[in-house]
Design an enzyme around this catalytic site. Structure first.
Site, PDB file in Angstrom:
ATOM      1  N   GLY A  85       0.833  -1.207   0.000  1.00 55.71           N
ATOM      2  CA  GLY A  85       0.000   0.000   0.000  1.00 55.71           C
ATOM      3  C   GLY A  85       0.864   1.253   0.000  1.00 55.71           C
ATOM      4  CD1 TRP A 117       1.604   3.205   6.701  1.00 58.67           C
ATOM      5  CD2 TRP A 117       0.788   2.739   8.729  1.00 58.67           C
ATOM      6  NE1 TRP A 117       2.427   2.275   7.276  1.00 58.67           N
ATOM      7  CE2 TRP A 117       1.947   1.965   8.523  1.00 58.67           C
ATOM      8  CE3 TRP A 117       0.111   2.629   9.947  1.00 58.67           C
ATOM      9  CZ2 TRP A 117       2.436   1.089   9.472  1.00 58.67           C
ATOM     10  CZ3 TRP A 117       0.601   1.749  10.890  1.00 58.67           C
ATOM     11  CH2 TRP A 117       1.752   0.987  10.651  1.00 58.67           C
ATOM     12  CD  GLU A 191      -6.305   2.355   8.313  1.00 56.35           C
ATOM     13  OE1 GLU A 191      -7.308   2.821   8.883  1.00 56.35           O
ATOM     14  OE2 GLU A 191      -5.150   2.478   8.762  1.00 56.35           O
ATOM     15  CG  HIS A 217      -4.772  -4.165   5.091  1.00 50.07           C
ATOM     16  ND1 HIS A 217      -4.932  -2.849   4.748  1.00 50.07           N
ATOM     17  CD2 HIS A 217      -3.787  -4.183   6.009  1.00 50.07           C
ATOM     18  CE1 HIS A 217      -4.054  -2.104   5.421  1.00 50.07           C
ATOM     19  NE2 HIS A 217      -3.351  -2.892   6.189  1.00 50.07           N
ATOM     20  CG  HIS A 244      13.011  -1.329 -13.893  1.00 49.27           C
ATOM     21  ND1 HIS A 244      13.758  -1.695 -12.796  1.00 49.27           N
ATOM     22  CD2 HIS A 244      12.305  -2.440 -14.245  1.00 49.27           C
ATOM     23  CE1 HIS A 244      13.531  -2.977 -12.513  1.00 49.27           C
ATOM     24  NE2 HIS A 244      12.648  -3.439 -13.367  1.00 49.27           N
ATOM     25  NE  ARG A 248      10.568  -5.127 -20.922  1.00 51.94           N
ATOM     26  CZ  ARG A 248      11.243  -6.159 -20.426  1.00 51.94           C
ATOM     27  NH1 ARG A 248      10.611  -7.098 -19.770  1.00 51.94           N
ATOM     28  NH2 ARG A 248      12.532  -6.229 -20.582  1.00 51.94           N
ATOM     29  CG  ASN A 274      11.492  -3.696  -9.383  1.00 55.18           C
ATOM     30  OD1 ASN A 274      10.269  -3.889  -9.422  1.00 55.18           O
ATOM     31  ND2 ASN A 274      12.348  -4.663  -9.575  1.00 55.18           N
ATOM     32  NE  ARG A 276       9.323  -5.675 -11.871  1.00 56.73           N
ATOM     33  CZ  ARG A 276      10.302  -6.114 -12.648  1.00 56.73           C
ATOM     34  NH1 ARG A 276      10.093  -6.254 -13.945  1.00 56.73           N
ATOM     35  NH2 ARG A 276      11.482  -6.414 -12.156  1.00 56.73           N
TER      36      ARG A 276
HETATM   37  C1  LIG Z   1      -4.072   4.438   5.675  1.00 53.70           C
HETATM   38  C2  LIG Z   1      -2.916   3.588   5.220  1.00 53.70           C
HETATM   39  N1  LIG Z   1      -2.181   3.987   4.180  1.00 53.70           N
HETATM   40  C3  LIG Z   1      -1.126   3.260   3.740  1.00 53.70           C
HETATM   41  C4  LIG Z   1      -0.781   2.063   4.336  1.00 53.70           C
HETATM   42  C5  LIG Z   1       0.413   1.316   3.854  1.00 53.70           C
HETATM   43  O1  LIG Z   1       0.147   0.012   3.427  1.00 53.70           O
HETATM   44  P1  LIG Z   1       1.298  -1.105   3.494  1.00 53.70           P
HETATM   45  O2  LIG Z   1       1.422  -1.534   4.916  1.00 53.70           O
HETATM   46  O3  LIG Z   1       0.787  -2.207   2.608  1.00 53.70           O
HETATM   47  O4  LIG Z   1       2.544  -0.514   2.986  1.00 53.70           O
HETATM   48  C6  LIG Z   1      -1.530   1.610   5.429  1.00 53.70           C
HETATM   49  C7  LIG Z   1      -1.166   0.347   6.099  1.00 53.70           C
HETATM   50  O5  LIG Z   1      -1.879  -0.236   6.842  1.00 53.70           O
HETATM   51  C8  LIG Z   1      -2.623   2.382   5.894  1.00 53.70           C
HETATM   52  O6  LIG Z   1      -3.328   2.013   6.964  1.00 53.70           O
END
Ligand SMILES: Cc1ncc(COP(=O)(O)O)c(C=O)c1O
Length: 421
Positions: A85, A117, A191, A217, A244, A248, A274, A276
């Site tokens: 995320g 986050w 979330e 999640h 990169h 492609r 990267n 991916r």
């Molecule tokens: C609101 C929010 N944004 C971004 C993320 C980042 O996700 P990840 O932990 O997969 O990097 C999270 C993670 O829980 C999140 O709660």
């Protein structure tokens, strides 16, 4: 694979499948009510083995298929899968400032809630945007709209929202504000997979939406994430930056091709990372997406029961939901009211002792963390809403694999604590 390998593999698969029904037995040791339980089973394991046995482990057809199905689930748009995320947030922010086709200039301002986050905020900073942090509303946990409006300046170009804990933001007001001030809307839905505002899935309201598929999640690909956007060209820009900066897996009409003849497999058009995903992760995602409606139904049923119980207590508060919002609860967030005769710490200490795992509401007020000292953005304002959540908020897990008995036991545990007062 030779015959010996095949025999070994069949034996291993049998063992694995026999043990997969015990996936969650070994995990919760200290906690009988943990933050999360493994939601994958035989189907995901077989899918992963299929990728391993066909030697197609890196990004291949399963990734494309998962992206296609994800877009269908969202009701349209172009999906680009990444390895987390946080990477989804990073790519979306770099879409705004990438050197090939920048939408913004360095130093343009983006508004982001201070309670989220942290990688959402770091992503915008790393992309060269000037972040202005906005306070949040303790009642909803989402961005405080008065503070948001007060922070708009002539340099403001975008609002990067967070639908925290799966509770959708007040999209009607946000869209009005964004139209009035010509601001782009970006959504962090990490979330909030499945949450809706007025019948429309979150992630579909602006330039792009980001999702996370970490273990706990709504669905998991172990690690993984997705960016969705309505514009096909923007999605191709994300694909280039995902891998990169090369040309492609994209529709080349979206790009000016260089005059010189280059090897089309190694033509670099932009800068990039990267980030991916692998097909092993995408295969997990495909099977998890099939399970998502049932997961969502169970999460919603458990949350409805638990919040109805909390509503009877004068000392505890759960998030308020707008009339047009349909949340997709990520967890069970609560606030201890100012009038309560106990502190958040006393309650969470009791719960932890009883075997119920707790967490603060994400990072609380990020301005209070050591990392905030590194950046002047955090000292530009005060955040009384985020402070309140920081001091009085916490959350419990909400697994679709919970049982009615487990929820009864959880409420009984709360009741015993509340009976002391
Ligand atoms: C609101 C929010 N944004 C971004 C993320 C980042 O996700 P990840 O932990 O997969 O990097 C999270 C993670 O829980 C999140 O709660």
């Amino acid at each position: 694979m030779n015959n010996d390998d095949s025999t070994k593999l069949s034996g291993a698969i049998e063992l694995l499948l026999a043990s997969s029904s015990r996936i969650n037995e070994a995990k919760p040791r200290r906690y009988w009510y943990p933050l999360s339980l493994a939601t994958y089973g035989v189907e995901e394991i077989v899918e992963a083995l299929d990728s391993l046995c066909s030697f197609r482990t890196t990004m291949w057809e399963k990734t494309e298929e998962f992206e296609r199905r994800f877009s269908e689930y969202q009701g349209g748009g172009h999906s680009v899968m990444v390895n987390s995320g946080s990477s989804a947030d990073l790519l979306l922010c770099f879409l705004l400032t990438n050197p090939f086709k920048p939408l913004f200039s360095k130093g343009d301002e983006v508004l982001i809630p201070v309670l989220t986050w942290p990688t959402q905020i770091w992503s915008a900073m790393m992309a060269g945007l000037r972040v202005r942090l906005v306070d949040v509303c303790p009642d909803t946990l989402n961005v405080d709209l008065s503070d948001l409006e007060s922070k708009i300046t002539p340099a403001t170009r975008a609002i990067f929202l967070t639908h925290l804990m799966g509770n959708p933001c007040q999209m009607d007001r946000i869209l009005t504000i964004s139209k009035e001030h010509r601001l782009l809307v970006l959504e962090d839905c990490c979330e909030a997979l499945g949450a809706e505002w007025d019948g429309r899935k979150v992630g579909n309201f602006g330039l792009g939406g980001t999702f996370a598929f970490f273990f706990s999640h709504h669905i998991t690909t172990m690690e993984g994430g997705m960016v969705i956007c309505r514009d096909g060209e923007a999605a191709d820009q994300l694909r280039v930056q995902r891998a990169h900066g090369w040309l492609r897996n994209v529709d080349s009409t979206h790009f000016r091709l260089p005059d010189e003849v280059l090897d089309s497999r190694y033509t670099f058009i932009n800068w990039g990372f990267n980030v991916r995903p692998t097909d092993v992760q995408a295969g997990f995602g495909l099977r998890q997406l099939e399970k998502l409606p049932e997961f969502s139904r169970r999460r919603e049923a458990f949350a409805t029961r638990f919040f109805a119980f909390i509503d009877q207590s004068p000392f505890l508060q759960r998030p308020i939901v707008s009339a047009k919002a349909h949340p997709s609860w990520f967890a069970l967030p609560l606030l201890v009211n100012l009038s309560a005769p106990f502190s958040r710490k006393e309650l969470t200490h009791y719960l932890e002792e009883q075997g119920v795992e707790t967490r603060p509401v994400v990072a609380g007020n990020l301005a209070k963390h050591p990392a905030a000292q590194l950046f002047k953005e955090f000292s530009e304002s005060t955040y009384p809403g985020a402070d309140l959540i920081h001091e009085r908020g916490f959350y419990l897990g909400l697994s679709p694999l919970q049982t009615d008995d487990g929820m009864d036991r959880l409420m009984e545990c709360f009741q015993q604590f509340l009976n002391r007062y």
